[in-house]
Design an enzyme around this catalytic site. Structure first.
Site, short mmCIF file in Angstrom:
data_model
loop_
_atom_site.label_atom_id
_atom_site.label_comp_id
_atom_site.label_asym_id
_atom_site.label_seq_id
_atom_site.Cartn_x
_atom_site.Cartn_y
_atom_site.Cartn_z
CB ALA A 150 2.29 0.06 -15.63
CD GLU A 205 8.71 -7.46 -18.10
OE1 GLU A 205 8.06 -7.48 -17.04
OE2 GLU A 205 9.21 -6.43 -18.58
CG LEU A 211 -2.19 0.84 1.04
CD1 LEU A 211 -3.13 0.25 0.00
CD2 LEU A 211 -2.93 1.00 2.36
N GLY A 212 1.75 1.36 -1.00
CA GLY A 212 2.55 2.57 -1.17
C GLY A 212 1.78 3.58 -1.98
CB ILE A 250 1.45 2.33 -7.14
CG1 ILE A 250 2.48 3.18 -7.91
CG2 ILE A 250 0.60 1.51 -8.09
CD1 ILE A 250 3.53 2.39 -8.64
CG HIS A 297 7.25 -3.52 -18.00
ND1 HIS A 297 8.27 -4.20 -17.36
CD2 HIS A 297 6.98 -2.47 -17.20
CE1 HIS A 297 8.58 -3.58 -16.23
NE2 HIS A 297 7.81 -2.52 -16.10
N GLY A 316 3.58 -4.82 -10.64
CA GLY A 316 4.80 -4.65 -9.87
C GLY A 316 5.98 -5.15 -10.68
NE ARG A 317 10.69 -3.96 -11.91
CZ ARG A 317 10.03 -2.86 -12.27
NH1 ARG A 317 8.73 -2.91 -12.54
NH2 ARG A 317 10.64 -1.70 -12.36
CB SER A 362 1.76 -2.99 3.67
OG SER A 362 2.39 -2.10 2.81
NE ARG A 363 8.54 -2.76 3.12
CZ ARG A 363 9.35 -1.95 2.44
NH1 ARG A 363 10.64 -2.22 2.36
NH2 ARG A 363 8.89 -0.86 1.86
#
Lengths: 337, 313
Positions: A303, A283, A174-175, A177, A301, A253-254, A196-197
């Protein structure tokens, strides 16, 4: 009679100006190139690709020594080894949203400041995440294909989709983005919870410390976190099974945050309802099995790649460089957490 | 109630058909190719018609059913029902408002994102292997774009609420100014089109709104403008729209409806700045079931002399 110092024909005295700061570019910043925008004045850019030496050799050569800053985009890593060879570097500026290509620990050790893309991308990435969620649930790309293949005329009505309203959406990370994604999906009548962390103090969405528990209690998971050691393959088979047969996963994300092989298998077997994927483990290679599925939406990719965000990003890069070298605070510093 | 004859105008959701069969004597109109003969035989027992966006109840059908008391439409749109004739004959009409409002509004935003961010085109780019040869092109951001809505009813309002979450400034055009409305009003569609990036058709189809999107509006919207239509195909002058898109005079379009469904102009198939959908704005399992429940609920209410749930006439 007015006194004009130049009147005697002598040249004006030399004013001492500091030399322009030296910035190492690991490659020509694609963001500037895509917009046809020139690199900013007031800096000396080192361009290793113009040297006959390979990057490795260039970094060890005297040509690279004056570097005081490094400008990198996502694909070009800033390693501990590189930083060791460039002791003059005090700043790393990255154009990417992610930071996993930078040895953050080494930067911290050396007191090197880092400037990121800040908030420049948050809206566009959140937009794409939501766009893909709607696409998967409402079968937008699949419906478009159906029409273009002439099947509406020949086969009749298309399959029904699934309503967004009332869906429980789990945001992983929940940063900046993640918060923008949450704000948007709420407008569609979705309820939001997150992992989240750490629990965020000023946020009222329900927090789950365990991502599998989040998946059990959601209809859709949206991956908005960065890639690091803890998040690598964090979305594994267990999490995906917990999300379930009707569950949808969206990843902006990744690729490696998800165990891609497991996800593909579950999608093929019908154990996972659908996926919207902008990133992949290798990718631009995308698992073949996904290409045959109608319940996945695949994106190359993209975004962050809108003209508006690139323009804002270029402004931000220039702004950060100018601020740093005028001893002003960075516009988008990466702070230790 | 199972002696009450109900005419189903065309195949619809299996759940709806099953529920109708449980309660009434259901006639499936499409099973009788000899319509005149069918009507002669059975018109005396048909007291209700269930229609939809493809086949409703026109004057001819209404006249052929002397015992008709109620037309329950499996849709919110009423353009396939001769409302005047129904009023004349005291026939009740119901539709399915509200239950589909959210789905339609959701899809509008889905179309905006799909067109501006080229979601469908980039999906195709990946599937066809093009990504291995190079990156996809730049697209344009949706957040913050000005949105113009034609018709600020239930659906228009729901669209506006969603677009606001993307920080889109909202303006609208409507038959009348909405009091206490925070959005900017334009008295004409052309003015609205000149002042927004994305123009959305969200009004009912009536003789006044037929071809409300014409050449003039398309020109006002311009080469960067995007049209989203989840109303009815005839809201748009389709040949004008197609040539504007093909010639690049209009930036893009997200279309869920067409003038002659299921026919879609093939010139659009090659364009990546359009998204074409087979009339699915309310097509979710949840909503279609809810719409079916409303149809059943209205019919039951009528035949039990209770107030109709969602009457139009």
């Amino acid at each position: 009679m007015a006194f004009h110092p130049q009147d005697d024909g002598a040249p004006p005295p030399l004013r001492r100006r500091p030399p322009p700061p030296c910035v190492l570019l690991l490659r020509h910043p694609p963001h500037f190139a895509l917009l046809d925008r020139p690199l900013p004045d007031g800096f000396r850019f080192l361009k290793p690709w113009e040297s006959p030496l390979p990057l490795d050799g260039f970094l060890s050569s005297p040509d690279a020594r004056p570097a005081e800053a490094i400008l990198t985009s996502g694909g070009a890593p800033v390693t501990a080894d590189m930083l060791r060879r460039l002791p003059g570097v005090r700043l790393v500026v990255t154009t990417s949203a992610g930071l996993n290509h930078i040895d953050l620990a080494e930067c911290r050790r050396r007191g090197i400041a880092i400037a990121s893309a800040g908030d420049v991308y948050s809206d566009e990435v959140a937009d794409l995440a939501v766009g893909m969620l709607i696409d998967v649930l409402r079968k937008v790309s699949a419906g478009d294909r159906y029409v273009r293949r002439g099947l509406w005329s020949s086969e009749g009505d298309f399959a029904l989709g699934s309503k967004l309203g009332g869906k429980r959406v789990g945001v992983v990370g929940l940063g900046r983005i993640g918060l923008q994604v949450a704000k948007r999906v709420e407008a569609f009548g979705c309820t939001v919870s997150y992992n989240s962390r750490k629990k965020k103090p000023y946020v009222s969405y329900p927090f789950y410390s365990d991502v599998r528990e989040l998946a059990t209690n959601c209809d859709a998971l949206i991956i908005c976190c960065g890639l690091n050691e803890q998040t690598h393959h964090m979305i594994d088979r267990e999490v995906l099974l917990a999300l379930g047969k009707e569950g949808v996963i969206v990843n902006i994300g990744r690729g490696s945050i998800i165990d891609e092989k497991e996800m593909v298998q579950l999608l093929v077997q019908g154990e996972l309802g659908g996926a919207g994927l902008d990133v992949f483990e290798n990718e631009p290679n995308v698992p073949e099995e996904l290409l045959a599925l109608d319940n996945v939406v695949l994106s190359p990719h993209t975004a962050v790649f809108t003209t508006e965000s690139l323009s804002d990003l270029c402004d931000l890069v220039v702004g950060n460089l100018e601020a740093f070298f005028s001893d002003k605070p960075l516009l988008s510093p990466v702070l230790d957490e | 109630m199972d002696s009450i004859g109900v005419l189903l105008t065309c195949p619809m959701l299996p759940y709806l058909q099953q529920e109708l069969e449980k309660r009434f004597r259901l006639f499936e109109f499409w099973q009788f190719p000899q319509r005149t003969q069918f009507l002669e035989e059975h018109s005396g027992s048909i007291r209700a018609v269930v229609g939809n966006i493809s086949a409703g109840a026109d004057a001819e059908l209404i006249e052929a059913l002397p015992k008709l008391e109620i037309v329950a439409s499996y849709s919110v749109g009423l353009d396939k029902i001769d409302l005047g004739k129904c009023r004349e004959k005291g026939i009740r009409v119901t539709n399915t408002p509200d239950v589909l409002t959210e789905d339609v509004a959701d899809l509008v935003i889905g179309l905006c994102l799909a067109v501006l961010r080229r979601i469908c085109a980039s999906d195709k780019y990946v599937r066809s292997g093009e990504w291995k040869k190079g990156d996809f092109k730049l697209t344009t951001k949706f957040t913050g774009k000005t949105v113009g809505i034609i018709g600020l009813g239930r659906i228009g309002t729901a669209i506006a609420k969603r677009a606001e979450a993307f920080d889109c400034p909202i303006s609208y055009c409507s038959r009348t100014v909405k009091p206490d409305c925070k959005y900017k009003y334009y008295p004409s569609v052309v003015e609205l089109a000149s002042n927004c990036h994305i123009l959305i058709v969200a009004c009912p189809l009536t003789p006044e709104t037929h071809h409300i999107i014409n050449r003039e509006v398309i020109d006002a919207l311009g080469p960067k403008g995007v049209l989203i239509n989840i109303g009815r195909g005839p809201h748009v002058d389709e040949p004008e729209l197609v040539s504007a898109l093909v010639e690049g005079r209009l930036g893009g379009a997200g279309l869920d409806v067409f003038e002659h469904e299921p026919e879609v102009p093939e010139e659009l198939f090659g364009l990546e700045n359009v998204v074409l959908l087979p009339h699915v704005a309310s097509a979710t399992v949840e909503t279609r079931n809810a719409m079916a429940d409303l149809v059943i609920g209205n019919l039951e209410a009528h035949f039990m002399n209770k107030p109709l749930l969602t009457p139009v006439v």
